[in-house]
Design a protein around this motif. Structure first.
Motif, mmCIF file in Angstrom:
data_model
loop_
_atom_site.group_PDB
_atom_site.id
_atom_site.type_symbol
_atom_site.label_atom_id
_atom_site.label_comp_id
_atom_site.label_asym_id
_atom_site.label_seq_id
_atom_site.Cartn_x
_atom_site.Cartn_y
_atom_site.Cartn_z
ATOM 1 N N ALA A 42 0.824 -1.213 0.000
ATOM 2 C CA ALA A 42 0.000 0.000 0.000
ATOM 3 C C ALA A 42 0.854 1.256 0.000
ATOM 4 O O ALA A 42 0.536 2.245 -0.677
ATOM 5 C CB ALA A 42 -0.923 -0.004 1.216
ATOM 6 N N MET A 43 1.951 1.226 0.733
ATOM 7 C CA MET A 43 2.792 2.420 0.859
ATOM 8 C C MET A 43 3.399 2.831 -0.483
ATOM 9 O O MET A 43 3.591 4.024 -0.751
ATOM 10 C CB MET A 43 3.898 2.178 1.886
ATOM 11 N N GLU A 44 3.716 1.865 -1.341
ATOM 12 C CA GLU A 44 4.252 2.195 -2.668
ATOM 13 C C GLU A 44 3.294 3.130 -3.417
ATOM 14 O O GLU A 44 3.717 4.100 -4.040
ATOM 15 C CB GLU A 44 4.460 0.920 -3.485
ATOM 16 N N PHE A 45 2.000 2.820 -3.334
ATOM 17 C CA PHE A 45 0.991 3.613 -4.038
ATOM 18 C C PHE A 45 0.680 4.904 -3.285
ATOM 19 O O PHE A 45 0.450 5.954 -3.904
ATOM 20 C CB PHE A 45 -0.279 2.779 -4.239
ATOM 21 N N LEU A 46 0.671 4.837 -1.968
ATOM 22 C CA LEU A 46 0.376 6.022 -1.173
ATOM 23 C C LEU A 46 1.435 7.106 -1.391
ATOM 24 O O LEU A 46 1.116 8.300 -1.473
ATOM 25 C CB LEU A 46 0.290 5.652 0.311
ATOM 26 N N ARG A 62 0.766 10.960 -2.587
ATOM 27 C CA ARG A 62 1.233 12.097 -1.789
ATOM 28 C C ARG A 62 2.129 13.024 -2.611
ATOM 29 O O ARG A 62 2.093 14.247 -2.439
ATOM 30 C CB ARG A 62 1.972 11.599 -0.544
ATOM 31 N N ASN A 63 2.907 12.453 -3.501
ATOM 32 C CA ASN A 63 3.758 13.277 -4.369
ATOM 33 C C ASN A 63 2.933 14.176 -5.288
ATOM 34 O O ASN A 63 3.418 15.203 -5.768
ATOM 35 C CB ASN A 63 4.690 12.397 -5.204
ATOM 36 N N GLU A 64 1.686 13.767 -5.523
ATOM 37 C CA GLU A 64 0.774 14.570 -6.343
ATOM 38 C C GLU A 64 -0.129 15.443 -5.468
ATOM 39 O O GLU A 64 -1.108 16.028 -5.961
ATOM 40 C CB GLU A 64 -0.090 13.650 -7.221
ATOM 41 N N SER A 65 0.187 15.500 -4.164
ATOM 42 C CA SER A 65 -0.605 16.280 -3.193
ATOM 43 C C SER A 65 -2.070 15.839 -3.185
ATOM 44 O O SER A 65 -2.997 16.648 -3.024
ATOM 45 C CB SER A 65 -0.506 17.788 -3.494
ATOM 46 N N TYR A 66 -2.268 14.550 -3.348
ATOM 47 C CA TYR A 66 -3.616 13.967 -3.288
ATOM 48 C C TYR A 66 -3.729 13.186 -1.985
ATOM 49 O O TYR A 66 -2.946 12.272 -1.730
ATOM 50 C CB TYR A 66 -3.845 13.047 -4.493
ATOM 51 N N HIS A 67 -4.705 13.570 -1.155
ATOM 52 C CA HIS A 67 -4.814 12.978 0.179
ATOM 53 C C HIS A 67 -6.206 12.428 0.488
ATOM 54 O O HIS A 67 -6.461 12.031 1.624
ATOM 55 C CB HIS A 67 -4.439 14.016 1.239
ATOM 56 N N ASN A 68 -7.101 12.423 -0.497
ATOM 57 C CA ASN A 68 -8.469 11.946 -0.258
ATOM 58 C C ASN A 68 -8.497 10.416 -0.313
ATOM 59 O O ASN A 68 -9.163 9.801 -1.147
ATOM 60 C CB ASN A 68 -9.405 12.538 -1.317
ATOM 61 N N GLU A 91 5.509 7.087 11.428
ATOM 62 C CA GLU A 91 6.958 7.305 11.330
ATOM 63 C C GLU A 91 7.334 8.094 10.079
ATOM 64 O O GLU A 91 8.183 8.982 10.122
ATOM 65 C CB GLU A 91 7.691 5.964 11.324
ATOM 66 N N GLU A 92 6.679 7.767 8.952
ATOM 67 C CA GLU A 92 7.090 8.354 7.679
ATOM 68 C C GLU A 92 6.422 9.685 7.381
ATOM 69 O O GLU A 92 7.052 10.594 6.823
ATOM 70 C CB GLU A 92 6.801 7.364 6.545
ATOM 71 N N PHE A 93 5.140 9.830 7.771
ATOM 72 C CA PHE A 93 4.390 11.032 7.403
ATOM 73 C C PHE A 93 4.008 11.904 8.600
ATOM 74 O O PHE A 93 3.687 13.076 8.423
ATOM 75 C CB PHE A 93 3.100 10.660 6.655
ATOM 76 N N GLY A 94 3.967 11.294 9.785
ATOM 77 C CA GLY A 94 3.502 12.039 10.952
ATOM 78 C C GLY A 94 1.998 12.175 11.015
ATOM 79 O O GLY A 94 1.454 12.838 11.902
ATOM 80 N N VAL A 95 1.271 11.546 10.085
ATOM 81 C CA VAL A 95 -0.196 11.535 10.075
ATOM 82 C C VAL A 95 -0.660 10.141 9.666
ATOM 83 O O VAL A 95 0.104 9.364 9.076
ATOM 84 C CB VAL A 95 -0.795 12.573 9.091
#
Length: 666
Positions: free
Chosen positions: A189-193, A197-203, A229-233
């Motif tokens: 999942a993290m590969e896709f997430l 996130r790099n596209e500033s898409y968070h929905n 750990e990685e995003f803080g959210v």
């Protein structure tokens, strides 16, 4: 955050980002949403609309519809328009496997798309390939190129997305680097997430589903830790046990997996995957969610613990000393509760796995036969089978002429090592929330005759009992502990969920050497209430015994029957799953310990079978493919003879036994 949640001793929901799905808000402390998935052919607009309406009227807040190709994705517009014309505005979710082009169409139509990172880009071949770091990074670049268009469409149209990992369909790339593991599910999942996130898409919503509740729970916990750990959210989490099955077993598996996480405040939306009509999933979801809607911390605070004495990310059973058949390396025992029975007769024991044959004066013993029988203040006027030991109250035990035949049950500090007690085995009931629980356990540290029967009077009983176990582990007190769980709920449905969530969560973390379920049969409602039909039971002792063994099986701590991994059906399904599952159960239910997957299509085929031993998978209209593990053994078998061929496969694999006409006797 304490490892994976805010607190292990106080209920507190995990903060997550807010996601908008149409007009529905999810995450960020909004109510836990319930959802389901249609089973109709997506090209049958009217049938899909009408089934969606039944789900919505049952309480579904989101409805998922399969879109296996472009034509189904395009027809989502007709389905959505018809639902809106009839006044239904519930958000729709497109379920996508293998087909990015279908996802890109659907994202312009419905409020949310679900993609499976294991097969969105990759076509799984079950090949083990060693990737260098450079080759692995090339694969990640390929994901970025193919997945970014969907992300941009979702961002433009305000469409939400679920990145839904399934344990059984991890890509060959993930399998090669991480293996068939919870951490592999997380990284999938993290590969896709990261791309989103790099596209500033968070929905975005995330899920980590498995047919094994133990794997599922560990994966969600690891995902939370990784995001923190990685995003803080943390992004909102969709909870579910995939391919849970039907009936009691499907509900128990789901309640253990979903309930374990909900107890720790984890989860923003849930789906219970049953091999039943989708509208029947919703009441089970609602029963789970309502346990946490009005949850208060409780008048008595549970003391926090500074450091976890176990890992919540891997299974390791708590170390205890073995006593009789309890603790040590023994499987967890089951205690049958006959306290409220006015009398106990031989025929009553059939409900807990013992059938008496008067002609031979022997007991026929089933695979799910209880180990201990609690009689309360009563004694038994006949000889019991050697595998069933009676337990009575200590005061009653003092009055017995043959005390060696019974095990005394003491209430907490009533136990006196210097007083009258059994020389071999004593049960002691202890309230985990009581001030005396730990001091009492300390005094019993070296008493090799004692088993604790642990319950809690605290409103958050599971957290209280878990805290008690943690204290035992910190102090290295190795007394065996039986989990004593009581339900005062009125319906079988609610009791089943209560028993499963309260005990299953502990068993998944290696806590518990036995299970003792209790209720008051006089309070159970076996009728239709408020327009809803509840599960029924005609024999309360049988109900409790079956549930206990099913919980132990679902937690993978004691195997007593065949296990079925059955998908919940959808528009891709190529045969009647409910009927087929019932037919396979009828002829294979006696194969103790064998895991059989029954999958409606190739999407839910070799991948979603996860750790099944054998698979029965729809591969075309009227055609079935049979698997041994993930290996195809027979391809495109006529469905008219597929069950017979499955039996032949079981025989060829040396796991088939002929059904016994009579069980084992003593």
């Amino acid at each position: 955050m304490q490892t994976y949640c805010h607190s292990l001793t106080r209920y507190s929901r995990l903060p997550t980002l807010e996601v908008k799905i149409g007009d529905l808000l999810l995450g960020n402390f909004h109510p836990i949403r319930v959802q389901t998935m249609t089973t109709t052919d997506t090209m049958d607009t009217l049938a899909t609309v009408e089934q969606s309406i039944r789900c919505i009227e049952a309480g579904a807040e989101l409805v998922r519809i399969t879109a296996p190709s472009k034509k189904e994705a395009e027809n989502l517009l007709n389905i959505k328009n018809e639902l809106r014309r009839r006044g239904y505005t519930t958000p729709l979710v497109a379920d996508i496997h293998f087909t990015p082009n279908a996802a890109e169409i659907a994202a312009r139509i419905v409020e949310k798309v679900r993609i499976n990172p294991g097969n969105y880009i990759d076509k799984k071949k079950f090949e083990h390939i060693e990737y260098t770091d450079a080759e692995y990074n090339e694969e990640i670049d390929r994901i970025r190129q193919r997945f970014t268009p969907l992300v941009k469409i979702c961002k433009e149209y305000g469409t939400a997305m679920r990145i839904g990992t399934n344990h059984g369909s991890l890509s060959d790339r993930i399998m090669s680097r991480y293996g068939d593991s919870p951490i592999g599910m997380v990284e999938s999942a993290m590969e896709f997430l990261r791309v989103a996130r790099n596209e500033s898409y968070h929905n975005i919503i995330l899920s980590m589903k498995s047919s094994n509740p133990q794997v599922m729970v560990q994966a969600y916990r690891l995902l939370i830790r990784k995001m923190d750990e990685e995003f803080g959210v943390c992004y909102p989490l969709h909870l579910g046990v995939t391919e849970a099955g039907d009936g009691e077993d499907g509900r128990i598996k789901s309640a253990i997996g979903i309930g374990t996480l909900l107890e720790d405040g984890i989860g923003d939306t849930i789906r219970v995957s049953l091999t039943e009509d989708p509208e029947f999933e919703i009441p089970v979801c609602q029963d789970l969610v309502k346990r946490y809607q009005q949850r208060e911390p409780g008048a008595t605070a549970i003391p926090p613990i500074a450091k976890l004495p176990y890992s919540p990310f891997e299974y390791r059973r708590r170390v205890t000393r073995g006593l009789a058949n309890i603790g040590g390396t023994h499987v967890p025992v089951v205690v049958a509760d006959f306290m409220k029975a006015t009398a106990i007769h031989r025929e009553d024991l059939k409900a807990i796995g013992y059938a008496y044959d008067a002609a031979s004066d022997k007991w026929n013993i089933g695979d799910a036969a209880a180990d201990y029988l609690y009689t309360g203040k009563k004694t038994i006027g006949f000889d019991l089978p050697g595998t069933l030991r009676p337990v009575c109250d200590h005061q009653q035990w003092l009055e017995l002429d043959q005390r060696e035949k019974y095990i005394p049950l003491f209430q907490g500090s009533q136990y006196d090592p210097a007083g009258e007690r059994s020389d071999t085995l004593n049960f002691i009931a202890v309230d985990a929330a009581g001030d005396e629980s730990i001091p009492l356990a300390e005094t019993l540290r070296d008493d090799a005759t004692v088993v604790l029967c642990c319950y809690s009077s605290h409103p958050q009983s599971l957290l209280s009992v878990r805290r008690f176990f943690m204290e035992l582990m910190v102090r290295d007190i190795r007394v065996p502990v039986i989990l004593a769980v009581e339900s005062e709920h009125q319906t079988i449905d609610e009791q089943l969920i209560h028993f499963s969530a309260e005990s299953g969560a502990l068993l998944l973390d290696g806590m518990g050497d036995g299970l003792w379920l209790m209720n008051d049969p006089a309070k159970i409602v076996n009728t239709r209430v408020s327009g809803r039909t509840y599960l029924e039971t005609k024999n309360n002792h049988q109900f409790l015994n079956n549930i206990a063994f099913s919980i132990l099986q679902a937690a993978r701590t004691r195997i007593s029957k065949t296990e079925y991994i059955s998908c919940p059906s959808c528009g891709r399904t190529l045969f009647d799953l409910q009927e087929t599952t019932a037919r396979i159960r009828q002829v294979t239910h006696h194969l103790k310990g064998v895991k059989i997957a029954i999958m409606g299509c190739i999407v839910n085929g070799p991948g979603e079978m996860a750790d099944a031993d054998f698979g029965y998978v729809g591969s075309g209209p009227g055609r079935v493919t049979l698997y041994r593990g993930k290996e195809i053994v027979k391809r495109s078998v006529d469905s008219a003879i597929a069950l017979e061929e499955l039996i032949n496969l079981l025989k060829d694999s040396d796991v088939w036994i002929e059904p016994a006409t009579t069980p084992v006797t003593l």
